[in-house]
Structure formats: C-alpha cells, structure tokens
Write a protein that holds these residues in place. Structure first.
Motif, PDB file in Angstrom:
ATOM      1  N   GLN A   1       0.836  -1.207   0.000  1.00 43.12           N
ATOM      2  CA  GLN A   1       0.000   0.000   0.000  1.00 43.12           C
ATOM      3  C   GLN A   1       0.869   1.254   0.000  1.00 43.12           C
ATOM      4  O   GLN A   1       0.592   2.214  -0.741  1.00 43.12           O
ATOM      5  CB  GLN A   1      -0.918  -0.020   1.211  1.00 43.12           C
ATOM      6  CG  GLN A   1      -1.844   1.180   1.310  1.00 43.12           C
ATOM      7  CD  GLN A   1      -2.711   1.132   2.565  1.00 43.12           C
ATOM      8  OE1 GLN A   1      -2.546   0.276   3.425  1.00 43.12           O
ATOM      9  NE2 GLN A   1      -3.636   2.065   2.661  1.00 43.12           N
ATOM     10  N   ALA A   2       1.903   1.281   0.834  1.00 39.22           N
ATOM     11  CA  ALA A   2       2.774   2.451   0.914  1.00 39.22           C
ATOM     12  C   ALA A   2       3.478   2.717  -0.417  1.00 39.22           C
ATOM     13  O   ALA A   2       3.781   3.869  -0.745  1.00 39.22           O
ATOM     14  CB  ALA A   2       3.806   2.264   2.025  1.00 39.22           C
ATOM     15  N   LEU A   3       3.732   1.664  -1.187  1.00 41.92           N
ATOM     16  CA  LEU A   3       4.422   1.800  -2.469  1.00 41.92           C
ATOM     17  C   LEU A   3       3.461   2.058  -3.634  1.00 41.92           C
ATOM     18  O   LEU A   3       3.904   2.195  -4.779  1.00 41.92           O
ATOM     19  CB  LEU A   3       5.246   0.538  -2.747  1.00 41.92           C
ATOM     20  CG  LEU A   3       6.402   0.279  -1.771  1.00 41.92           C
ATOM     21  CD1 LEU A   3       7.025  -1.089  -2.027  1.00 41.92           C
ATOM     22  CD2 LEU A   3       7.458   1.369  -1.867  1.00 41.92           C
ATOM     23  N   ASP A   4       2.153   2.098  -3.349  1.00 42.64           N
ATOM     24  CA  ASP A   4       1.135   2.292  -4.391  1.00 42.64           C
ATOM     25  C   ASP A   4       1.191   1.193  -5.450  1.00 42.64           C
ATOM     26  O   ASP A   4       1.013   1.449  -6.654  1.00 42.64           O
ATOM     27  CB  ASP A   4       1.284   3.668  -5.066  1.00 42.64           C
ATOM     28  CG  ASP A   4       0.867   4.811  -4.152  1.00 42.64           C
ATOM     29  OD1 ASP A   4       0.024   4.575  -3.268  1.00 42.64           O
ATOM     30  OD2 ASP A   4       1.387   5.926  -4.312  1.00 42.64           O
ATOM     31  N   TRP A   5       1.416  -0.036  -4.999  1.00 42.86           N
ATOM     32  CA  TRP A   5       1.529  -1.171  -5.914  1.00 42.86           C
ATOM     33  C   TRP A   5       0.392  -2.176  -5.731  1.00 42.86           C
ATOM     34  O   TRP A   5       0.495  -3.316  -6.178  1.00 42.86           O
ATOM     35  CB  TRP A   5       2.876  -1.869  -5.717  1.00 42.86           C
ATOM     36  CG  TRP A   5       4.036  -1.127  -6.314  1.00 42.86           C
ATOM     37  CD1 TRP A   5       3.999  -0.073  -7.168  1.00 42.86           C
ATOM     38  CD2 TRP A   5       5.427  -1.402  -6.092  1.00 42.86           C
ATOM     39  NE1 TRP A   5       5.258   0.339  -7.511  1.00 42.86           N
ATOM     40  CE2 TRP A   5       6.169  -0.451  -6.858  1.00 42.86           C
ATOM     41  CE3 TRP A   5       6.123  -2.336  -5.328  1.00 42.86           C
ATOM     42  CZ2 TRP A   5       7.561  -0.434  -6.882  1.00 42.86           C
ATOM     43  CZ3 TRP A   5       7.504  -2.319  -5.346  1.00 42.86           C
ATOM     44  CH2 TRP A   5       8.219  -1.376  -6.113  1.00 42.86           C
TER      45      TRP A   5
ATOM     46  N   HIS B   1      12.009   4.966  -6.609  1.00 46.35           N
ATOM     47  CA  HIS B   1      10.609   4.901  -6.178  1.00 46.35           C
ATOM     48  C   HIS B   1      10.516   4.451  -4.716  1.00 46.35           C
ATOM     49  O   HIS B   1       9.757   5.026  -3.924  1.00 46.35           O
ATOM     50  CB  HIS B   1       9.847   3.927  -7.082  1.00 46.35           C
ATOM     51  CG  HIS B   1       8.403   3.744  -6.714  1.00 46.35           C
ATOM     52  ND1 HIS B   1       7.408   4.596  -7.150  1.00 46.35           N
ATOM     53  CD2 HIS B   1       7.775   2.803  -5.943  1.00 46.35           C
ATOM     54  CE1 HIS B   1       6.237   4.193  -6.669  1.00 46.35           C
ATOM     55  NE2 HIS B   1       6.438   3.109  -5.941  1.00 46.35           N
TER      56      HIS B   1
ATOM     57  N   LEU C   1      11.635   7.260  -2.390  1.00 46.24           N
ATOM     58  CA  LEU C   1      10.656   8.345  -2.337  1.00 46.24           C
ATOM     59  C   LEU C   1       9.440   7.954  -1.508  1.00 46.24           C
ATOM     60  O   LEU C   1       9.024   8.707  -0.606  1.00 46.24           O
ATOM     61  CB  LEU C   1      10.226   8.717  -3.758  1.00 46.24           C
ATOM     62  CG  LEU C   1       9.131   9.778  -3.884  1.00 46.24           C
ATOM     63  CD1 LEU C   1       9.628  11.120  -3.357  1.00 46.24           C
ATOM     64  CD2 LEU C   1       8.673   9.912  -5.333  1.00 46.24           C
ATOM     65  N   LYS C   2       8.862   6.796  -1.789  1.00 41.80           N
ATOM     66  CA  LYS C   2       7.626   6.400  -1.127  1.00 41.80           C
ATOM     67  C   LYS C   2       7.827   6.062   0.352  1.00 41.80           C
ATOM     68  O   LYS C   2       6.936   6.299   1.177  1.00 41.80           O
ATOM     69  CB  LYS C   2       7.009   5.190  -1.844  1.00 41.80           C
ATOM     70  CG  LYS C   2       6.462   5.506  -3.235  1.00 41.80           C
ATOM     71  CD  LYS C   2       5.259   6.441  -3.141  1.00 41.80           C
ATOM     72  CE  LYS C   2       4.622   6.672  -4.490  1.00 41.80           C
ATOM     73  NZ  LYS C   2       3.425   7.571  -4.393  1.00 41.80           N
ATOM     74  N   LEU C   3       8.994   5.518   0.685  1.00 37.33           N
ATOM     75  CA  LEU C   3       9.251   5.111   2.068  1.00 37.33           C
ATOM     76  C   LEU C   3      10.045   6.158   2.842  1.00 37.33           C
ATOM     77  O   LEU C   3      10.289   5.974   4.041  1.00 37.33           O
ATOM     78  CB  LEU C   3       9.988   3.772   2.091  1.00 37.33           C
ATOM     79  CG  LEU C   3       9.263   2.609   1.403  1.00 37.33           C
ATOM     80  CD1 LEU C   3      10.112   1.338   1.499  1.00 37.33           C
ATOM     81  CD2 LEU C   3       7.874   2.374   2.007  1.00 37.33           C
ATOM     82  N   ASN C   4      10.443   7.218   2.162  1.00 33.43           N
ATOM     83  CA  ASN C   4      11.205   8.298   2.797  1.00 33.43           C
ATOM     84  C   ASN C   4      12.448   7.752   3.493  1.00 33.43           C
ATOM     85  O   ASN C   4      12.711   8.016   4.668  1.00 33.43           O
ATOM     86  CB  ASN C   4      10.322   9.061   3.805  1.00 33.43           C
ATOM     87  CG  ASN C   4      10.975  10.354   4.268  1.00 33.43           C
ATOM     88  OD1 ASN C   4      11.758  10.966   3.541  1.00 33.43           O
ATOM     89  ND2 ASN C   4      10.659  10.769   5.485  1.00 33.43           N
TER      90      ASN C   4
ATOM     91  N   PRO D   1       5.980   0.172   7.458  1.00 40.60           N
ATOM     92  CA  PRO D   1       4.730   0.567   6.787  1.00 40.60           C
ATOM     93  C   PRO D   1       3.539  -0.310   7.156  1.00 40.60           C
ATOM     94  O   PRO D   1       2.399   0.176   7.186  1.00 40.60           O
ATOM     95  CB  PRO D   1       5.078   0.437   5.306  1.00 40.60           C
ATOM     96  CG  PRO D   1       6.546   0.652   5.240  1.00 40.60           C
ATOM     97  CD  PRO D   1       7.079  -0.012   6.477  1.00 40.60           C
TER      98      PRO D   1
END
Length: 264
Positions: free
Chosen positions: A118-122, A149, A152-155, A234
């Motif tokens: 979910q956190a990775l928008d996958w 990616h 960025l998504k996981l900071n 996450p």
C-alpha cells in the motif's frame, strides 16, 4: 464506554487463527486497564517509549520486542546499564506493551506485507500472494528507477542493490523483514520467473551472492535490500489506520523512528 486493553488485544488477534507457539503477548501491564491512548510502532526504542509516555499513551503495540532478542529473553542482559535504564523507563511510564509479531504476519493477506504494498502504491500490481512473499507485475522500469521509487515512497535515504542498475524489470518478488535469506529468495527467481526481488534483509552471502553470480553469467536478475525496519514499519503504520476505525473514541498514534544506519 471504556475500552480495556484486553478488548484491543482480542481485536488485534481476531483476523488470524489462534497460535499456540508465539512471541505475541502482553509484555507489561494489566489487560483489564482502560485504554486512554494507543501507540503503534515497529521498534520500541528508548525514544519511542519516551514519546509514548509524553503523549499520554498507556498501550504501546510493537512489532519487535524491546530487548534485542526475538524471544524477548533478558537473562543475558542482567547487569547491563542500557537494559536497566530502558527497563526503568518502561516501568516508570506505567506503559502496557503488547508484542504483535506473529499474528499480524498471519493475517490474510499478511498485514505487514500488505502495508508495504500500500505504501508503495503497488496494490494494482499484485499477481499472487504466498505466505512469505508477494509477487508483483510492475510497470516496466529500470532497477535504478525502482530504487528511486522505494526511497521516495518510504522516505528512506538509501537502499542496497545487487545487479545491473540499468536492467529493466517487471516481475518482482516482495519479501518483508528477515525473509531475504537464500532459502526463501533464491527459489523464487526460478519458480516465479522473477527479474527482481525486493527484501528487507537476510545474510549478505546468500541471496546477494546468488544474484551476483547470476548477473556475471549474463542473467537478468537483481536484488534490492530495503532494511528490516524499512520493509516492515509501513505495515505497522497501516495497522494504526485500522485501529482508528476499530476504536474511534481512543486516540491512536503511529510512532516512527529515524533509519537505524547512517551513510558515511
């Protein structure tokens, strides 16, 4: 109507079958106590425990244990000043602490892996789900683009990569936590025809060395190691959102930590 700690624990374990052998238990506190605030964290560090106390939280749900051992054994720490100070902080705070490790991994799907996806928008990229891995069909990207990616998504400031950064990938295996060892990761390359595995961590001389040999033989395979916490936090953050819906009258806080390692 007051919510007790036991009611929260019952809700947390309900999505999975009952487990006989588990590290999941109430480490401190009384299950009959009314909950005034809930904290969710991946790792109950000294800073996280202090933050929970400052926020007035009286129930902390943690994925990993506080004392540097999967089974929370402390005999070997007797007389250690770091252990003593941390134990003293927990006792002084009056914080109830529940370890939620095995049950959340037994959710269907695995609650930790689902939170990372979910956190990775996958979520739309899922092809199939195994007990210890999720297989994804990603948009066509290079290894370098996927690494960017993830950061960025996981900071997170960095990931570790084995393989050709310019290699194009689609079919990817996702393995959270300590599932990146050779016995878990290596067979997936053949069984699932994978281009890439993204894992939390594992022994450095198993799957990484297999991927290096594959690469040197001219095979299109790559490996990205996120880090244990980076792959699993996450999922605990996603759990905090669930708890907000389960217990809307109780304040819920996700307590994050900074990355453990520094780049020097």
């Amino acid at each position: 109507m007051a919510i007790t700690i036991q009611q929260v624990l019952d809700q947390l374990t309900a999505p999975a079958p009952a487990l006989e052998n588990t590290v999941d238990r109430l480490l401190t506190g009384d299950p009959g106590t009314s909950v005034t605030g809930i904290g969710i964290t991946f790792m109950p560090t000294q800073q996280v425990i202090q933050q929970a106390a400052d926020l007035g939280i009286n129930l902390l749900i943690t994925h990993e244990g506080p004392y540097y051992s999967h089974h929370s054994q402390t005999d070997w720490l007797q007389g250690d000043s770091v252990y003593a100070e941390k134990q003293g902080l927990i006792e002084a705070s009056g914080l109830a602490m529940f370890r939620l490790h095995d049950y959340i991994h037994k959710y269907e799907p695995d609650g930790i892996t689902a939170g990372l996806v979910q956190a990775l928008d996958w979520e739309d990229c899922i092809d199939r789900i195994h007990p210890a891995s999720t297989i994804l069909d990603l948009p066509d990207m290079t290894v370098a683009e996927i690494a960017d990616h993830l950061k960025l998504k996981l900071n997170v400031p960095y990931v570790r990569v084995v393989g050709d950064m310019t290699m194009r990938c689609r079919r990817t295996g996702l393995l959270v936590g300590y599932r990146g060892g050779g016995g878990n990761a290596i067979p997936l390359f053949v069984q699932e025809n994978l281009d890439l595995i993204i894992a939390g961590e594992g022994p450095e001389w198993e799957a990484p060395e297999y991927v290096r040999d594959s690469w040197q033989q001219g095979r299109s395979r790559a490996l990205i190691m996120l880090g244990h916490a980076e792959s699993e936090a996450p999922g605990m953050k996603a759990l905090a959102k669930r708890l907000e819906t389960w217990f809307p009258a109780v304040p819920v806080h996700f307590l994050a930590e900074q990355p453990l390692y520094q780049i020097v």
